[in-house]
Enzyme design. Structure first.
Site, PDB file in Angstrom:
ATOM      1  CD  GLU A 202      40.616  83.217  19.810  1.00 38.11           C
ATOM      2  OE1 GLU A 202      40.511  82.079  20.267  1.00 38.11           O
ATOM      3  OE2 GLU A 202      39.892  84.163  20.170  1.00 38.11           O
TER       4      GLU A 202
ATOM      5  CB  CYS B  75      39.642  80.270  17.567  1.00 39.16           C
ATOM      6  SG  CYS B  75      40.917  79.225  18.329  1.00 39.16           S
TER       7      CYS B  75
END
Length: 218
Positions: A20, A54
């Site tokens: 990620e 994120c």
């Protein structure tokens, strides 16, 4: 850097890896922006899961003429969303664990030691493993502090100012490419300019009709 280390270790065993991405995703609010709309949407995005996503907005470049208004509006929307006591709100998330909470405390303390001013928030508590960290706005931030060099991944929001749009563009391009960038600007021409001159994984405008369409400029 961490991703490269993981990938190198996995390659020795031909193991598949899914990583990620993250990074310091900037926000630009220029003098044409509707500051109230920008502040509301940024407050929503920054406090989603307490900044632990994120693509969370990491820091803000706001036009010098809009700085005070932005801080006032952002702080006001935090109160609207979570009430007079953010800690007691059932809608406000917590930091995932003690190690991450301690890291954020260190980032905040380090920034203040280097001259940053807390304009809003700053409170935190880890009593009984309830890792609370209040939405916090900081100004007068040293760009060499960890607040500005490392991904925050939490509710700390550094606010920097600019006069010419060239200033944030140059500063953002001097860093690693961000995963996302957020632009609060009513001029489509400037949106095209930013997209061409400033590299990011994804470019968002805070005036997208999918976020609070009732607040779009008439």
């Amino acid at each position: 850097m961490i991703g490269k280390v993981i990938m190198e270790a996995a390659s020795k065993h031909l193991a598949s890896v899914t990583l990620e991405l993250g990074g310091k995703s900037p926000v630009i609010i220029d003098e044409t922006a509707n500051v109230d709309i920008a502040a509301r949407r940024l407050a929503w995005a920054k406090t989603m899961n307490n900044g632990q996503i994120c693509m969370s907005p990491d820091y803000v470049y706001v036009h010098e003429s809009k700085k005070d208004e932005f801080i006032e509006k952002y702080s006001g929307w935090i109160k609207t969303f979570f009430g007079d006591s953010v800690k007691d709100s059932p809608f406000y998330a917590r930091i995932v664990n003690g190690r991450h909470h301690s890291r954020l405390v260190g980032v905040l303390d380090g920034a203040v030691e280097m001259g940053a001013k807390v304009e809003h928030g700053g409170n935190h508590d880890s009593t009984d493993n309830d890792f609370f960290f209040e939405p916090t706005v900081l100004t007068n931030v040293d760009t060499n502090s960890s607040l500005m060099t490392d991904e925050i991944f939490g509710p700390l929001l550094p606010v920097l100012t600019f006069v010419s749009l060239d200033e944030p563009i140059a500063a953002i391009n001097a860093k690693e490419k961000p995963l996302a960038m957020y632009l609060s600007d009513l001029l489509e021409l400037r949106l095209a300019l930013i997209g061409g001159d400033c590299l990011a994984g994804t470019l968002f405008t805070l005036y997208t009709p999918f976020l609070f369409p009732d607040l779009l400029p008439k």
